[in-house]
Design a protein around this motif. Structure first.
Motif, PDB file in Angstrom:
ATOM      1  N   VAL A  64       0.877   1.146 -15.021  1.00  0.00           N
ATOM      2  CA  VAL A  64       1.595   2.270 -14.427  1.00  0.00           C
ATOM      3  C   VAL A  64       1.926   1.987 -12.959  1.00  0.00           C
ATOM      4  O   VAL A  64       3.063   2.197 -12.513  1.00  0.00           O
ATOM      5  CB  VAL A  64       0.753   3.558 -14.557  1.00  0.00           C
ATOM      6  CG1 VAL A  64       1.347   4.673 -13.707  1.00  0.00           C
ATOM      7  CG2 VAL A  64       0.664   3.986 -16.019  1.00  0.00           C
ATOM      8  N   LEU A  65       0.957   1.488 -12.215  1.00  0.00           N
ATOM      9  CA  LEU A  65       1.182   1.191 -10.795  1.00  0.00           C
ATOM     10  C   LEU A  65       2.225   0.098 -10.616  1.00  0.00           C
ATOM     11  O   LEU A  65       3.092   0.190  -9.741  1.00  0.00           O
ATOM     12  CB  LEU A  65      -0.135   0.788 -10.136  1.00  0.00           C
ATOM     13  CG  LEU A  65      -1.193   1.889 -10.006  1.00  0.00           C
ATOM     14  CD1 LEU A  65      -2.497   1.319  -9.452  1.00  0.00           C
ATOM     15  CD2 LEU A  65      -0.685   3.012  -9.111  1.00  0.00           C
ATOM     16  N   ILE A  66       2.158  -0.939 -11.431  1.00  0.00           N
ATOM     17  CA  ILE A  66       3.138  -2.026 -11.314  1.00  0.00           C
ATOM     18  C   ILE A  66       4.537  -1.517 -11.647  1.00  0.00           C
ATOM     19  O   ILE A  66       5.514  -1.835 -10.958  1.00  0.00           O
ATOM     20  CB  ILE A  66       2.750  -3.192 -12.247  1.00  0.00           C
ATOM     21  CG1 ILE A  66       1.447  -3.829 -11.774  1.00  0.00           C
ATOM     22  CG2 ILE A  66       3.858  -4.239 -12.288  1.00  0.00           C
ATOM     23  CD1 ILE A  66       0.933  -4.923 -12.683  1.00  0.00           C
ATOM     24  N   MET A  67       4.651  -0.702 -12.676  1.00  0.00           N
ATOM     25  CA  MET A  67       5.953  -0.189 -13.087  1.00  0.00           C
ATOM     26  C   MET A  67       6.553   0.712 -12.006  1.00  0.00           C
ATOM     27  O   MET A  67       7.731   0.579 -11.653  1.00  0.00           O
ATOM     28  CB  MET A  67       5.815   0.559 -14.410  1.00  0.00           C
ATOM     29  CG  MET A  67       7.126   0.829 -15.107  1.00  0.00           C
ATOM     30  SD  MET A  67       6.912   1.088 -16.901  1.00  0.00           S
ATOM     31  CE  MET A  67       5.550   2.252 -16.937  1.00  0.00           C
ATOM     32  N   VAL A  68       5.747   1.610 -11.464  1.00  0.00           N
ATOM     33  CA  VAL A  68       6.243   2.503 -10.407  1.00  0.00           C
ATOM     34  C   VAL A  68       6.658   1.704  -9.186  1.00  0.00           C
ATOM     35  O   VAL A  68       7.731   1.938  -8.589  1.00  0.00           O
ATOM     36  CB  VAL A  68       5.162   3.543 -10.041  1.00  0.00           C
ATOM     37  CG1 VAL A  68       5.544   4.293  -8.775  1.00  0.00           C
ATOM     38  CG2 VAL A  68       4.947   4.519 -11.197  1.00  0.00           C
ATOM     39  N   THR A  69       5.835   0.729  -8.794  1.00  0.00           N
ATOM     40  CA  THR A  69       6.130  -0.068  -7.599  1.00  0.00           C
ATOM     41  C   THR A  69       7.434  -0.829  -7.746  1.00  0.00           C
ATOM     42  O   THR A  69       8.313  -0.765  -6.873  1.00  0.00           O
ATOM     43  CB  THR A  69       4.977  -1.047  -7.324  1.00  0.00           C
ATOM     44  OG1 THR A  69       3.771  -0.313  -7.120  1.00  0.00           O
ATOM     45  CG2 THR A  69       5.273  -1.893  -6.096  1.00  0.00           C
ATOM     46  N   PHE A  70       7.595  -1.557  -8.840  1.00  0.00           N
ATOM     47  CA  PHE A  70       8.786  -2.394  -8.991  1.00  0.00           C
ATOM     48  C   PHE A  70      10.037  -1.564  -9.237  1.00  0.00           C
ATOM     49  O   PHE A  70      11.108  -1.892  -8.714  1.00  0.00           O
ATOM     50  CB  PHE A  70       8.564  -3.393 -10.138  1.00  0.00           C
ATOM     51  CG  PHE A  70       7.857  -4.644  -9.715  1.00  0.00           C
ATOM     52  CD1 PHE A  70       8.577  -5.786  -9.363  1.00  0.00           C
ATOM     53  CD2 PHE A  70       6.479  -4.689  -9.636  1.00  0.00           C
ATOM     54  CE1 PHE A  70       7.936  -6.943  -8.954  1.00  0.00           C
ATOM     55  CE2 PHE A  70       5.821  -5.843  -9.230  1.00  0.00           C
ATOM     56  CZ  PHE A  70       6.554  -6.978  -8.885  1.00  0.00           C
TER      57      PHE A  70
END
Length: 282
Positions: A64-70
């Motif tokens: 979730v964090l990687i998806m939101v960040t990118f």
């Protein structure tokens, strides 16, 4: 006065007398001992996961964090809009997360070795390979969780499947199969490494180039020419290509076949190596 001689019971082949009262119980050898004991030990892995839910951070919060960040930081710059980039990125994030989820099995098995748990397994009447097979089977739940979390949160952000539910399930099943196959690499490293911390370091050192030198984040045609050859041969690139076709539409056949071939190759090479390292270690 005469005493009658005790009657001698005749047990059928394979029967045994058990119990404090000397009751005769017919027992037969149960088939498929490796399957039965592996599933029992897979249940042990699930119990450990239930008691330590923080161990699921890598398959719940991390994607979730990687998806939101990118998506919200790089999406507009790479694809022109965050929505278009989310459609492109989500299958790649799922593939990357499910591959990284295979790291934990090697760490956990190495930790069990340090604690002496495998010495107890060795004293049990179970197939020698059952603890390793059971650990791999127990990780299926982790891979299903990462698929559900990634696609579910992606829908909240605006991602939409462009094909049909069966194709989506086929893409998720292919990702889980690839993760199970990749798990044997982690098991092998876990059997060879001296500490659980070194297992994590070696596996991330392996997965980092596979993740970034691939088609997960950007179109491979934008990469340097010398890198594109590696991207084309990268197993994660084939997995992502297959999942994008199954999720969004397009020809999936070649990438699916390549992914299945990688699965067979990983199991054929690293399962025997892991078993050999396990026998030497315990």
């Amino acid at each position: 006065m005469t005493t009658a001689a005790p009657t001698r019971s005749v047990l059928p082949p394979g029967a045994s007398a058990t119990g404090p009262e000397g009751d005769h119980l017919t027992t037969r050898p149960r088939p498929f001992p490796l399957v039965r004991h592996s599933l029992a030990l897979a249940g042990r892995s699930l119990v450990k996961t239930r008691r330590t839910p923080e161990a699921l951070i890598d398959v719940t919060l991390q994607p979730v964090l990687i998806m939101v960040t990118f998506v919200y930081i790089f999406g507009a710059s790479i694809a022109g809009s965050t929505h278009d980039y989310l459609q492109y990125l989500l299958p790649g994030i799922l593939a990357q997360s499910i591959a990284q989820g295979a790291v934990s099995i090697g760490v956990n098995l190495n930790s069990d070795l340090e604690k002496g748990i495998f010495d107890r397994f060795r004293s049990l009447p179970i197939p020698r390979s059952a603890p390793l097979v059971g650990a791999v089977l127990g990780d299926v739940v982790r891979y299903v969780i990462v698929a559900v979390v990634t696609i579910g949160f992606g829908y909240v952000m605006g991602f939409r499947i462009g094909t049909d539910p069966l194709s989506m399930l086929a893409g998720c099943a292919l990702a889980v199969l690839f993760a199970l196959s990749l798990s044997w690499v982690s098991v092998f490293v876990g059997m060879k490494a001296r500490t659980s911390g070194s297992v994590q370091g070696m596996m991330f050192m392996l997965l980092m180039p596979l993740s970034f030198a691939s088609n997960i984040f950007v179109d491979p045609t934008s990469l340097p020419g010398w890198m594109q050859g590696f991207v084309d041969a990268n197993p994660l690139s084939h997995l992502v290509g297959a999942m994008r076709a199954l999720f969004l539409g397009g020809p999936a056949g070649p990438d699916v076949l390549w992914t299945l071939g990688w699965c067979v190759g990983l199991v054929a090479v690293f399962l025997p190596l892991a078993m050999r390292a396990y026998r030497k270690r315990v």
